[in-house]
Design an enzyme around this catalytic site. Structure first.
Site, short mmCIF file in Angstrom:
data_model
loop_
_atom_site.label_atom_id
_atom_site.label_comp_id
_atom_site.label_asym_id
_atom_site.label_seq_id
_atom_site.Cartn_x
_atom_site.Cartn_y
_atom_site.Cartn_z
N HIS A 212 1.03 -1.27 0.02
CA HIS A 212 -0.05 0.10 -0.05
C HIS A 212 0.71 1.27 0.11
O HIS A 212 0.20 2.21 -0.17
CB HIS A 212 -0.99 -0.01 1.16
C1 UD1 Z 1 -1.74 5.93 5.20
C2 UD1 Z 1 -0.69 6.43 5.85
C3 UD1 Z 1 0.41 5.17 5.89
C4 UD1 Z 1 0.08 3.86 6.62
C5 UD1 Z 1 -1.40 3.68 5.72
C6 UD1 Z 1 -1.79 2.28 6.58
C7 UD1 Z 1 0.06 8.63 5.35
C8 UD1 Z 1 1.06 9.41 4.86
N1 UD1 Z 1 0.07 7.49 5.05
O1 UD1 Z 1 -1.51 5.66 4.07
O2 UD1 Z 1 1.65 5.48 6.60
O3 UD1 Z 1 0.91 2.73 6.37
O4 UD1 Z 1 -2.13 4.42 5.84
O5 UD1 Z 1 -2.78 1.39 5.88
O6 UD1 Z 1 -0.64 9.23 6.51
N2 UD1 Z 1 -8.69 4.97 0.80
C9 UD1 Z 1 -9.93 4.78 0.87
N3 UD1 Z 1 -10.51 4.31 1.74
C10 UD1 Z 1 -9.96 4.40 3.04
C11 UD1 Z 1 -8.68 4.93 3.15
C12 UD1 Z 1 -7.98 5.18 1.78
O7 UD1 Z 1 -10.65 4.36 -0.27
O8 UD1 Z 1 -10.59 4.08 4.03
C13 UD1 Z 1 -8.02 5.52 -0.58
C14 UD1 Z 1 -8.16 6.91 -0.76
O9 UD1 Z 1 -8.48 7.05 -2.36
C15 UD1 Z 1 -7.00 7.64 -0.39
C16 UD1 Z 1 -5.86 6.73 -0.68
O10 UD1 Z 1 -6.51 5.42 -0.10
O11 UD1 Z 1 -6.83 8.66 -1.28
C17 UD1 Z 1 -4.87 6.77 0.08
O12 UD1 Z 1 -5.02 6.94 1.67
P1 UD1 Z 1 -4.39 7.76 2.70
O13 UD1 Z 1 -4.99 7.97 3.90
O14 UD1 Z 1 -3.98 9.02 2.08
O15 UD1 Z 1 -2.89 7.00 2.69
P2 UD1 Z 1 -2.81 5.43 2.91
O16 UD1 Z 1 -2.15 5.13 1.62
O17 UD1 Z 1 -3.82 4.67 3.48
N1 UDP Z 2 -3.91 -5.71 8.44
C1 UDP Z 2 -5.45 -6.02 8.56
N2 UDP Z 2 -5.88 -6.46 7.28
C2 UDP Z 2 -5.28 -6.25 6.00
C3 UDP Z 2 -4.07 -5.93 6.16
C4 UDP Z 2 -3.32 -5.43 7.36
O1 UDP Z 2 -5.91 -5.98 9.61
O2 UDP Z 2 -5.81 -6.81 5.32
C5 UDP Z 2 -3.43 -5.11 9.88
C6 UDP Z 2 -1.85 -5.95 10.05
O3 UDP Z 2 -2.29 -7.41 10.73
C7 UDP Z 2 -1.29 -4.87 10.91
C8 UDP Z 2 -1.79 -3.42 10.36
O4 UDP Z 2 -2.88 -3.77 9.66
O5 UDP Z 2 -1.73 -5.02 12.21
C9 UDP Z 2 -0.74 -2.88 9.66
O6 UDP Z 2 -1.40 -1.66 9.09
P1 UDP Z 2 -0.95 -1.21 7.65
O7 UDP Z 2 -0.29 -2.22 6.87
O8 UDP Z 2 -2.24 -0.66 6.97
O9 UDP Z 2 0.02 0.25 7.92
P2 UDP Z 2 1.44 0.15 8.37
O10 UDP Z 2 1.56 -0.71 9.38
O11 UDP Z 2 2.34 -0.11 7.19
O12 UDP Z 2 1.46 1.58 8.86
#
Ligand code: UD1
Ligand code: UDP
Length: 364
Positions: A212
């Site tokens: 992601h």
């Molecule tokens: C964010 C965090 C990242 C973390 C990740 C966990 C920042 C800079 N990044 O990344 O460090 O590892 O969350 O998962 O804060 N979207 C949806 N539904 C949702 C969430 C996101 O559709 O519930 C889509 C939207 O199009 C959005 C894109 O995903 O623009 C990115 O979401 P965003 O929250 O900006 O960043 P993540 O990639 O989720």
């Molecule tokens: N996770 C989850 N469902 C998924 C993928 C990840 O519950 O489909 C959980 C995973 O077990 C871990 C957490 O999400 O506990 C990690 O979050 P994510 O990968 O979104 O973000 P990051 O740790 O990179 O910030």
């Protein structure tokens, strides 16, 4: 009792908060704010339910297409909450935009900021630091750490980083709250082998993959490289798709191509327990997630980092994980030569990080 403002907003923050929430509420009057950064059911409210965390007192809805507006809207949404409740202390987790917005709000309204998971820094495979501005999460962490009053570290390496950086806040090593919540759920994970049946998987006969991070999702060539890797694997691959990844794959016209792979199981994001189960039974975990990579280590499963850098350098240095980026050859080579190291040091503490953190905060 002191008043605490806790800010969460993304999947990993719901999970981290679950590790510490009960203890916080026993010792503080807590106001809980969800920024709304993650808003899809499978990325937010499902975790509130599954992990049984308190319903947030406030949810700020923020836009998500523009990062600057997103952060600005979070700060704007936090302002009336701070004005109304006048908290004594503000708590944020990790390196997301929600954490940055929360910390900046604390700074500007003179509320001491507590940063959980402080001090982690990104290194490349040659153990070199990378410029902070190239990785959004690294930039967020460094900014938050520079003005937090209390820096709570998940690893000793983070503690050392902060000591060397001579940050002005107090540094405290607690261990990783992700390990606390993992241990709390481990028995349940062992009971849930039937999750594998749901996806037609057999223990140790598949790879668990999550992708992601912007470095991958926003780069078509890297996503194509992962496609090529999956295509060449004999084992099954399960890939729960983060909404960001799904959106980008569709935008690159790659989603249908991914769907044609017979050995690839594509799913929506799964729940926390299912994620741990899929991780535990995998032959190897491949991921750019900081949480998933640590969980692979907790499970004793070797892993490949689908990223050019990592903040979890201990895992790379100890050969539990390998920084492969999107290099097809490097990933394939690693998978052909998977070894489980003999030693499993306690990089992340003893599973009592939540207790230690709350005991520390009570004295602040
Ligand atoms: C964010 C965090 C990242 C973390 C990740 C966990 C920042 C800079 N990044 O990344 O460090 O590892 O969350 O998962 O804060 N979207 C949806 N539904 C949702 C969430 C996101 O559709 O519930 C889509 C939207 O199009 C959005 C894109 O995903 O623009 C990115 O979401 P965003 O929250 O900006 O960043 P993540 O990639 O989720
Ligand atoms: N996770 C989850 N469902 C998924 C993928 C990840 O519950 O489909 C959980 C995973 O077990 C871990 C957490 O999400 O506990 C990690 O979050 P994510 O990968 O979104 O973000 P990051 O740790 O990179 O910030």
């Amino acid at each position: 009792m002191k008043k605490l403002l806790t800010v969460i907003g993304t999947r990993p923050q719901f999970i981290k908060y679950a590790a510490i929430s009960t203890r916080l509420r026993r010792n503080f009057r807590e106001i809980l704010v969800d920024t709304g950064q993650h808003y899809s059911k499978k990325m937010s409210s499902d975790f509130i339910k599954e992990l049984n965390i308190p319903h947030p007192d406030y949810t700020i809805g923020v836009s998500s297409e523009n990062v600057v507006s997103q952060i600005a809207e979070m700060i704007k949404g936090l302002y009336p909450v701070i004005e109304r409740h006048k908290p004594d202390i503000l708590l944020c987790f990790g390196d997301t935009n929600s954490a940055l917005a929360a910390a900046l709000s604390g700074l500007k309204y003179d509320i001491p900021v507590v940063h959980i998971e402080a001090g982690e820094r990104n290194y490349d495979k040659n153990f070199k630091r990378v410029p902070a501005y190239t990785i959004p999460e690294e930039a967020n962490r460094i900014a938050i750490d520079s003005f937090s009053a209390h820096l709570i570290c998940s690893s000793r390496r983070a503690y050392k980083n902060l000591t060397e950086e001579k940050v002005t806040g107090s540094i405290f090593y607690s261990g990783d709250i992700m390990l606390d919540i993992y241990l709390k759920n481990f028995k349940e994970v062992l009971k849930r082998e039937n999750v594998l049946n749901k996806y037609g998987l057999k223990s140790k006969q598949y790879y668990f993959v999550t992708i992601h991070r912007a470095i991958n999702t926003d780069n078509m060539e890297r996503m194509k490289a992962f496609y090529n890797v999956f295509k060449n694997l004999e084992k099954t691959v399960i890939l729960p798709l983060h909404p960001r990844t799904l959106k980008k794959l569709r935008g690159f016209n790659l989603y249908n191509k991914f769907l044609t792979l017979k050995n690839l199981v594509l799913t929506e994001p799964v729940g926390y327990l299912d994620s741990l189960v899929l991780n535990y039974h995998a032959a190897c975990v491949m991921t750019d997630s900081g949480g998933v990579i640590r969980e692979a280590y907790f499970n004793g499963v070797p892993s490949v980092m689908l990223d050019d850098t990592s903040e979890w350098l201990d895992l790379y240095e100890s050969n539990w994980s390998f920084i492969a980026g999107a290099d097809e050859e490097a990933i394939m080579k690693k998978l052909e030569d998977l070894r489980v190291p003999d030693k499993k040091p306690d990089f992340f503490g003893d599973g009592k990080a939540g207790l230690k953190t709350v005991n520390y905060l009570k004295k602040c």
